[in-house]
Scaffold this motif. Structure first.
Motif, mmCIF file in Angstrom:
data_model
loop_
_atom_site.group_PDB
_atom_site.id
_atom_site.type_symbol
_atom_site.label_atom_id
_atom_site.label_comp_id
_atom_site.label_asym_id
_atom_site.label_seq_id
_atom_site.Cartn_x
_atom_site.Cartn_y
_atom_site.Cartn_z
ATOM 1 N N GLY A 40 0.622 -1.416 0.055
ATOM 2 C CA GLY A 40 0.072 -0.077 -0.041
ATOM 3 C C GLY A 40 0.916 1.485 -0.159
ATOM 4 O O GLY A 40 0.327 2.315 -0.309
ATOM 5 N N ILE A 41 2.009 1.181 0.269
ATOM 6 C CA ILE A 41 2.904 2.484 0.522
ATOM 7 C C ILE A 41 3.924 2.673 -0.746
ATOM 8 O O ILE A 41 3.753 3.746 -1.254
ATOM 9 C CB ILE A 41 3.819 2.254 1.709
ATOM 10 N N ILE A 42 4.299 1.714 -1.270
ATOM 11 C CA ILE A 42 5.450 1.567 -2.336
ATOM 12 C C ILE A 42 4.887 2.360 -3.530
ATOM 13 O O ILE A 42 5.556 3.396 -4.092
ATOM 14 C CB ILE A 42 6.064 0.219 -2.821
ATOM 15 N N PRO A 43 3.634 2.210 -4.007
ATOM 16 C CA PRO A 43 3.332 2.578 -5.456
ATOM 17 C C PRO A 43 3.163 4.074 -5.175
ATOM 18 O O PRO A 43 3.467 4.901 -6.278
ATOM 19 C CB PRO A 43 1.848 1.916 -5.551
ATOM 20 N N ARG A 44 2.355 4.618 -4.067
ATOM 21 C CA ARG A 44 2.303 6.215 -3.858
ATOM 22 C C ARG A 44 3.774 6.708 -3.682
ATOM 23 O O ARG A 44 3.901 7.864 -4.223
ATOM 24 C CB ARG A 44 1.468 6.451 -2.637
ATOM 25 N N LEU A 45 4.689 6.157 -2.974
ATOM 26 C CA LEU A 45 5.860 6.761 -2.868
ATOM 27 C C LEU A 45 6.712 6.699 -4.311
ATOM 28 O O LEU A 45 7.505 7.520 -4.305
ATOM 29 C CB LEU A 45 6.745 5.964 -1.876
ATOM 30 N N ALA A 46 6.177 5.787 -5.238
ATOM 31 C CA ALA A 46 7.204 5.695 -6.373
ATOM 32 C C ALA A 46 6.412 6.595 -7.626
ATOM 33 O O ALA A 46 6.857 6.401 -8.587
ATOM 34 C CB ALA A 46 7.236 4.141 -6.769
ATOM 35 N N LEU A 47 5.330 7.155 -7.106
ATOM 36 C CA LEU A 47 4.374 8.076 -8.271
ATOM 37 C C LEU A 47 5.606 8.851 -8.949
ATOM 38 O O LEU A 47 6.197 9.627 -8.266
ATOM 39 C CB LEU A 47 3.697 8.671 -7.930
ATOM 40 N N PRO A 48 5.647 9.163 -10.184
ATOM 41 C CA PRO A 48 6.424 10.118 -10.886
ATOM 42 C C PRO A 48 6.218 11.463 -10.346
ATOM 43 O O PRO A 48 5.095 11.787 -10.353
ATOM 44 C CB PRO A 48 6.284 9.955 -12.364
ATOM 45 N N ILE A 49 7.164 12.397 -10.175
ATOM 46 C CA ILE A 49 7.215 13.771 -9.877
ATOM 47 C C ILE A 49 7.620 14.685 -10.811
ATOM 48 O O ILE A 49 7.966 14.040 -11.978
ATOM 49 C CB ILE A 49 7.691 13.990 -8.328
ATOM 50 N N LEU A 50 7.769 15.896 -10.661
ATOM 51 C CA LEU A 50 8.298 16.611 -11.416
ATOM 52 C C LEU A 50 9.812 16.448 -11.486
ATOM 53 O O LEU A 50 10.736 17.284 -10.944
ATOM 54 C CB LEU A 50 8.243 18.283 -10.998
ATOM 55 N N SER A 51 10.388 15.865 -12.407
ATOM 56 C CA SER A 51 11.711 15.696 -12.991
ATOM 57 C C SER A 51 12.522 16.596 -13.644
ATOM 58 O O SER A 51 11.497 17.344 -14.133
ATOM 59 C CB SER A 51 11.936 14.134 -13.441
ATOM 60 N N GLN A 52 13.723 16.559 -13.753
ATOM 61 C CA GLN A 52 14.482 17.688 -14.514
ATOM 62 C C GLN A 52 14.102 17.458 -15.878
ATOM 63 O O GLN A 52 14.083 18.405 -16.537
ATOM 64 C CB GLN A 52 15.910 17.641 -14.100
ATOM 65 N N GLU A 53 14.097 16.338 -16.397
ATOM 66 C CA GLU A 53 13.629 15.856 -17.605
ATOM 67 C C GLU A 53 12.428 16.542 -17.814
ATOM 68 O O GLU A 53 12.242 17.455 -19.056
ATOM 69 C CB GLU A 53 13.729 14.489 -17.871
ATOM 70 N N ALA A 54 11.293 16.314 -17.364
ATOM 71 C CA ALA A 54 9.851 16.758 -17.520
ATOM 72 C C ALA A 54 9.933 18.193 -17.317
ATOM 73 O O ALA A 54 9.344 19.066 -18.399
ATOM 74 C CB ALA A 54 8.953 16.048 -16.606
ATOM 75 N N TYR A 55 10.651 18.845 -16.332
ATOM 76 C CA TYR A 55 10.819 20.121 -16.303
ATOM 77 C C TYR A 55 11.363 20.783 -17.548
ATOM 78 O O TYR A 55 11.027 21.995 -17.806
ATOM 79 C CB TYR A 55 11.549 20.565 -15.002
ATOM 80 N N SER A 56 12.302 20.110 -18.159
ATOM 81 C CA SER A 56 13.155 20.828 -19.196
ATOM 82 C C SER A 56 12.202 21.186 -20.498
ATOM 83 O O SER A 56 12.196 22.086 -21.143
ATOM 84 C CB SER A 56 14.288 19.991 -19.672
ATOM 85 N N VAL A 57 11.265 19.861 -20.523
ATOM 86 C CA VAL A 57 10.346 20.159 -21.830
ATOM 87 C C VAL A 57 9.529 20.971 -21.426
ATOM 88 O O VAL A 57 8.821 21.933 -22.454
ATOM 89 C CB VAL A 57 9.710 18.844 -21.952
ATOM 90 N N LEU A 58 9.030 21.371 -20.150
ATOM 91 C CA LEU A 58 7.891 22.182 -19.730
ATOM 92 C C LEU A 58 8.356 23.564 -19.937
ATOM 93 O O LEU A 58 7.683 24.329 -20.777
ATOM 94 C CB LEU A 58 7.395 21.859 -18.441
ATOM 95 N N VAL A 59 9.716 23.874 -19.660
ATOM 96 C CA VAL A 59 10.344 25.167 -19.863
ATOM 97 C C VAL A 59 10.365 25.496 -21.578
ATOM 98 O O VAL A 59 9.816 26.566 -21.878
ATOM 99 C CB VAL A 59 11.413 25.318 -19.331
ATOM 100 N N PHE A 60 10.709 24.670 -22.262
ATOM 101 C CA PHE A 60 10.672 24.765 -23.881
ATOM 102 C C PHE A 60 9.436 25.119 -24.250
ATOM 103 O O PHE A 60 9.304 25.959 -25.012
ATOM 104 C CB PHE A 60 11.371 23.373 -24.233
ATOM 105 N N VAL A 61 8.525 24.246 -24.007
ATOM 106 C CA VAL A 61 7.087 24.539 -24.427
ATOM 107 C C VAL A 61 6.800 25.787 -23.960
ATOM 108 O O VAL A 61 6.068 26.611 -24.868
ATOM 109 C CB VAL A 61 6.151 23.372 -24.117
#
Length: 259
Positions: free
Chosen positions: A58-79
């Protein structure tokens, strides 16, 4: 109102903007899909016992949900920077603004229309791929997916991502308003938004939003606290500062001519 609606439809149907949107959608999807595939419990149940398995299930899946990574942020900034530059400086550099600003509508209303279109396209290219990636990875167990994203978790994750989008779009549009041309707008926006990553400033996005999301997901997983503390760490930079920049941009847009 009809003129504003027509202008918004025109903004949302611009081929260049839709191309940037598609680019961001695909790359953000890949970034989140890669992160979602890493949701696993390997090595955490060694040695294995039934009690630990039930606890961590019950704990691991929520702890492992993707967050705002640097890769995703880089694409967000570019867009965000590209869409903002195309909406503000692109029109002026191509002289299309001479026609747009001749419409019977106040300049600040035109600017807010552009803000809404840029925010909508950026948010859709950033948020939808996240839930598609998580949903695809966990599609084999719908009950697990409902359990992970239930109890308002999905809504709070959406709120954190919208804060990130609001921040990047507001900064990008402010730079576009101040810049003398598209090149300066793009260069300035990218530099301003990505400088915290290079300098490692933990109080600015993406680090503060990632930390807030991690704190929130941890509190939900272990059943302690809620989202109040996590939001408190990002509301200043993620909401009040962008709101001030947006207000300043509205004022500047009313004073700016079409060139």
């Amino acid at each position: 109102m009809g003129t504003v609606k027509t202008q918004l439809e025109w903004e949302l149907n611009d081929p260049l903007k839709l191309g940037v949107f598609l680019f961001g959608f695909l790359l953000t999807g890949l970034a989140f899909f890669k992160a979602a595939l890493g949701m696993g419990a390997t090595g955490m149940l060694d040695p294995f016992d039934q009690e630990s398995a039930v606890h961590y299930a019950g704990i691991i899946p929520r702890l492992a949900l993707p967050i705002l990574s640097q890769e995703a942020y880089s694409v967000l900034v570019f867009v965000a920077v590209m869409l903002s530059s195309l909406s503000i400086r692109g029109e002026m550099d191509s002289l299309a603004a001479l026609t747009v600003y001749s419409l019977p509508i106040r300049k600040w209303k035109l600017f807010l229309t552009k803000f809404v279109s840029v925010f909508a396209l950026t948010a859709l290219s950033f948020v939808v791929p996240y839930f598609l990636a998580v949903g695809y990875v966990l599609s084999g167990s719908p009950s697990l997916l409902r359990g992970i994203l239930g109890n308002g978790v999905w809504a709070n994750i959406l709120a954190f991502f919208l804060i990130a989008v609001f921040y990047t779009v507001s900064v990008s549009l402010f730079m576009a308003i101040l810049s003398p041309n598209s090149f300066a707008s793009i260069l300035g926006g990218l530099a301003l938004l990505y400088a915290p990553v290079i300098l490692g400033i933990s109080t600015l996005p993406p680090f503060n939003i990632s930390a807030a999301m991690s704190s929130y997901l941890t509190s939900v997983a272990y059943g302690v606290g809620g989202a109040d503390v996590a939001y408190g760490s990002v509301v200043g930079v993620g909401f009040f500062i962008p709101s001030a920049l947006l207000a300043a941009s509205v004022v500047l847009s009313e004073r700016r001519d079409a060139r």
